[in-house]
Design a protein around this motif. Structure first.
Motif: not given
Length: 310
Positions: A82-83, A58-60, A97-105, A141-147
């Motif tokens: 991320c919930h 539900g989060s990093l 926020p890009e760093n958080y997203l990249q860590e998820l990826i 919407t940002k997590q569409m990049d994670l997908i």
């Protein structure tokens, strides 16, 4: 284990187990009440023929914890995402926020043997005190990049936000390999809209509280259903409309009188997935084992396609 109820022969995999929650370490509201009993919790599930469990991230931080648990056993898997109620973590303490997203990826892509989906992600307008609408939509919407970056199916969350949820998912539908909207409590029309997007619908105790909930569940084709407990939440209670269909009961004791051989009162567990199945099959007037087999195939098709046969 002293458990009431017969073991079921049908295979049962399920999505939506919050096994990284502190209650499975015996911690409730920050207080240690009993020993870590995750092993006993899993054993109870296996006794009821649960074949696979997908642990929710539900989060990093939570996703890393879910991954660590998934690595303990061959039949445990997890999600990374991320919930919506934690959307503000993307920008916590002024971070990019890009760093958080990249860590998820990175977490997802480096652990593909265990990470079978991205999420939990979506929208939750019932709990705006955790994150406002604007932030939820922005980071959903940002997590569409994670997908796109992982090419994994999606574990979706939608609560009191159907129009906005459908709008976001529809816009990025071509990038979504497949997914499930878990813990569904919406209307027949909302269910139909989700199905029209080619998504599955996950059912748990919260999906079976009222007769209206049950009537909606009965309209969903069996080949689009998935089953979950969302434990430690969403237990089926005697006040719920679906309770009358339950045949398998579990003895429980209060956490203050903890006994490893019993469930903890009011703490839902993976083993109670059999109760969700009993309510679903009873209300739909379908054979339990047949329905379980269909749901098993659905789960393999979405999360484990190509990894093994049904």
């Amino acid at each position: 284990m002293r458990l009431l109820g017969l073991l079921k022969m049908a295979k049962t995999p399920y999505i939506g187990a919050n096994l990284s929650d502190a209650v499975y370490k015996g911690v409730y509201n920050g207080k240690q009440c009993h020993e870590d009993d995750l092993e006993q919790v899993l054993n109870r599930a296996y006794q009821h023929n649960v074949q696979k469990v997908i642990i929710t991230g539900g989060s990093l931080k939570d996703s890393q914890a879910a991954l660590n648990i998934a690595k303990l056993k061959d039949n445990l898997y997890c999600t990374v995402g991320c919930h919506p109620t934690r959307s503000l973590e993307f920008e916590k303490d002024g971070q990019d926020p890009e760093n958080y997203l990249q860590e998820l990826i990175t977490l997802a892509n480096e652990n593909k043997k265990k990470v079978v989906a991205v999420g939990e992600m979506g929208l939750d307008f019932d709990r705006l005190h955790f994150a406002p609408k604007e932030a939820q939509i922005k980071y959903f919407t940002k997590q569409m990049d994670l997908i796109s970056a992982t090419n994994l199916p999606v574990f979706f969350h939608c609560r009191a936000a159907h129009p906005e949820f459908i709008s976001v998912v529809s816009k990025y539908r071509d990038n979504i390999r497949g997914g499930v909207v878990h813990s569904f409590t919406g209307t027949k029309e909302e269910a139909a809209a989700i199905l029209d997007l080619g998504l599955y619908i996950g059912i748990n105790g919260c999906s079976l509280k009222t007769q209206e909930n049950i009537d909606v569940m009965c309209t969903i084709p069996s080949n689009r259903l998935m089953i979950e407990t969302d434990c430690p939440y969403c237990e089926i209670r005697p006040t719920h409309a679906g309770f009358k269909y339950i045949k398998t009961q579990f003895v429980s004791k209060k956490k203050e009188k903890y006994d490893p051989e019993f469930c903890v009162k009011s703490r839902n567990e993976p083993c109670t997935i059999i109760q969700v199945l009993e309510v679903m099959s009873g209300a739909r007037q379908e054979n339990e084992d047949d329905l379980a087999d269909i749901i098993y195939k659905n789960t393999l098709e979405l999360f484990f396609k190509g990894s093994e046969s049904c």
